[in-house]
Design a protein around this motif. Structure first.
Motif, PDB file in Angstrom:
ATOM      1  N   ARG A   1     -14.855   9.002  29.538  1.00  0.00           N
ATOM      2  CA  ARG A   1     -14.066   8.992  28.605  1.00  0.00           C
ATOM      3  C   ARG A   1     -13.730   7.296  28.239  1.00  0.00           C
ATOM      4  O   ARG A   1     -14.005   6.757  29.239  1.00  0.00           O
ATOM      5  CB  ARG A   1     -12.501   9.602  28.866  1.00  0.00           C
ATOM      6  N   VAL A   2     -13.516   7.232  26.892  1.00  0.00           N
ATOM      7  CA  VAL A   2     -13.210   5.783  26.341  1.00  0.00           C
ATOM      8  C   VAL A   2     -11.892   5.693  25.853  1.00  0.00           C
ATOM      9  O   VAL A   2     -11.394   6.323  24.943  1.00  0.00           O
ATOM     10  CB  VAL A   2     -14.203   5.189  25.636  1.00  0.00           C
ATOM     11  N   LEU A   3     -11.153   4.649  26.413  1.00  0.00           N
ATOM     12  CA  LEU A   3      -9.678   4.522  26.140  1.00  0.00           C
ATOM     13  C   LEU A   3      -9.343   3.222  25.717  1.00  0.00           C
ATOM     14  O   LEU A   3      -9.312   2.220  26.591  1.00  0.00           O
ATOM     15  CB  LEU A   3      -8.485   4.967  27.350  1.00  0.00           C
ATOM     16  N   LEU A   4      -8.865   3.095  24.447  1.00  0.00           N
ATOM     17  CA  LEU A   4      -8.522   1.591  24.021  1.00  0.00           C
ATOM     18  C   LEU A   4      -6.923   1.354  24.363  1.00  0.00           C
ATOM     19  O   LEU A   4      -6.210   2.148  23.791  1.00  0.00           O
ATOM     20  CB  LEU A   4      -8.909   1.611  22.310  1.00  0.00           C
ATOM     21  N   ASP A   5      -6.718   0.492  25.213  1.00  0.00           N
ATOM     22  CA  ASP A   5      -5.471   0.237  25.426  1.00  0.00           C
ATOM     23  C   ASP A   5      -4.615  -0.416  24.354  1.00  0.00           C
ATOM     24  O   ASP A   5      -5.245  -1.477  23.526  1.00  0.00           O
ATOM     25  CB  ASP A   5      -5.146  -0.930  26.653  1.00  0.00           C
TER      26      ASP A   5
ATOM     27  N   ALA B   1     -12.594   7.689  33.429  1.00  0.00           N
ATOM     28  CA  ALA B   1     -12.116   6.966  32.173  1.00  0.00           C
ATOM     29  C   ALA B   1     -12.259   5.481  32.437  1.00  0.00           C
ATOM     30  O   ALA B   1     -12.026   4.765  33.379  1.00  0.00           O
ATOM     31  CB  ALA B   1     -10.834   7.241  31.669  1.00  0.00           C
TER      32      ALA B   1
ATOM     33  N   VAL C   1     -17.702   3.101  22.250  1.00  0.00           N
ATOM     34  CA  VAL C   1     -17.847   4.310  22.982  1.00  0.00           C
ATOM     35  C   VAL C   1     -19.373   4.436  23.460  1.00  0.00           C
ATOM     36  O   VAL C   1     -19.464   4.760  24.679  1.00  0.00           O
ATOM     37  CB  VAL C   1     -17.561   5.481  22.021  1.00  0.00           C
TER      38      VAL C   1
ATOM     39  N   ARG D   1     -10.647   2.298  30.497  1.00  0.00           N
ATOM     40  CA  ARG D   1      -9.642   1.761  29.696  1.00  0.00           C
ATOM     41  C   ARG D   1      -9.803   0.420  29.341  1.00  0.00           C
ATOM     42  O   ARG D   1      -9.959  -0.491  30.132  1.00  0.00           O
ATOM     43  CB  ARG D   1      -8.234   1.813  30.386  1.00  0.00           C
TER      44      ARG D   1
END
Lengths: 289, 69
Positions: A263-267, A232, A253, A234
């Protein structure tokens, strides 16, 4: 007293700054000749300009360590600044990834990186007949978690900005006065800083981060980090750009998946400097001496 | 749901009107991934301190191509 151009809100005294700059020039002059660890960032670019003014091009050399942990964009920025100001500049390969202690990515990883850098720069200094190796550490760094400073001491590297008590805000202000393009440049630590401690540093992971950040920069984001968490990414963006990140989420993305992240996670809390040090206990690093 | 931290997280989300669809990421399993629309960003952000208190270092929204903001 003027406003701090780094927008941190700390008042900046021109009288104090002037006195510190006098001290800095005097200290650099006393060194005679120097080999500077030069990343092309705010601090080392400023110190390069001062060393050039004080010592002249025959008695100073700015040296950039080149490895997979240094993004190409940063190298190009360092080259451009050196060209613009006539700073003698040398790029030299460093091989910190070959050090198993560095690659294991412990909390004091920076010590092993700087240990390799200063080893190489001491050799360069000796080869060019330069009396001292210096770096761009500043007074603020002394209060931060900086295991690299231990390597700095081990290799007898001098830190004229720190010794003169110059803070980051003061260096930005003085850089602007000198016309340096780096004066408002965001902090740009090496790519390995995007990997949480304990996740092994590999060329492939560094490349993923470099590609991802280049793509984000191309989308117009200015202050952000792509943090590598295994499969991932972040993404931390500056809090005032979170709304834009939400609106651009499809492009983000695509960009980060093309960089190799599953996976792409936006903090949701956005970019904060040293985020991977959050929760890290300050431990004695005496054993690394 | 095998992760003991997630029931508390889901309860917090539900209480605040956010669908409790979550995952965990990171080699240290310290990243909470809320599978919500990006339109929920501000609300999830407001809950971040409580969500972190459930045992996570980072609170994120998992971005998907198909998200309708």
């Amino acid at each position: 007293v003027q406003n701090d151009p780094s927008s941190q809100g700390t008042p900046l005294s021109v009288d104090v700054l002037t006195e510190k700059l006098i001290q800095l020039r005097s200290a650099v002059r006393a060194l005679g000749s120097v080999c500077l660890g030069y990343s092309g960032g705010v601090d080392s670019a400023f110190l390069a300009a001062i060393a050039l003014q004080v010592l002249g091009p025959e008695a100073m050399l700015a040296v950039t360590g080149r490895s997979a942990a240094v993004p190409e964009a940063q190298l190009e920025s360092a080259r451009a600044c050196a060209r613009q100001f006539g700073i003698p500049h040398l790029e030299i390969a460093t091989d910190e990834l070959a050090d198993a202690d560095y690659a294991a990515n412990p909390a004091n990883r920076c010590y092993f990186c700087k240990n390799e850098l200063w080893r190489v720069l001491q050799e360069v200094a000796a080869r060019h007949g330069l009396a001292h190796v210096i770096d761009g550490s500043n007074a603020d760094d002394a209060h931060d978690y900086r295991p690299g400073l231990i390597a700095t001491r081990k290799w007898a590297v001098r830190s004229p900005l720190l010794e003169a008590g110059l803070t980051k805000a003061e260096i930005r202000h003085a850089s602007q006065a000198l016309g340096l393009p780096t004066w408002d440049q965001p902090a740009s630590p090496c790519l390995a800083s995007r990997l949480p401690y304990g996740l092994a540093v590999t060329t492939e992971r560094l490349r993923q981060v470099e590609l991802g950040e280049a793509a984000l920069r191309a989308l117009g984001f200015r202050e952000f980090r792509v943090r590598h968490h295994g499969d991932a990414a972040r993404l931390e963006v500056a809090p005032d750009e979170l709304g834009r990140a939400a609106r651009s989420h499809r492009e983000i993305v695509i960009a980060l998946r093309e960089s190799g992240f599953g996976r792409v996670l936006l903090d949701v809390e956005g970019y904060r400097r040293g985020a991977l040090n959050e929760g890290l206990k300050l431990v004695s690093l005496e054993h690394t001496r | 749901m095998s992760d003991a931290r997630l029931p508390r997280v889901c309860r917090l989300l539900e209480e605040n009107g956010i669908a409790p669809v979550v995952g965990v990421a990171g080699h240290a399993q310290d990243v909470l991934a809320v599978r919500a629309s990006v339109s929920e960003l501000e609300r999830v952000r407001g809950l971040a301190p409580d969500l972190r208190a459930a045992g996570f270092r980072y609170v994120t929204i998992e971005l998907e191509m198909g998200d309708v903001s």
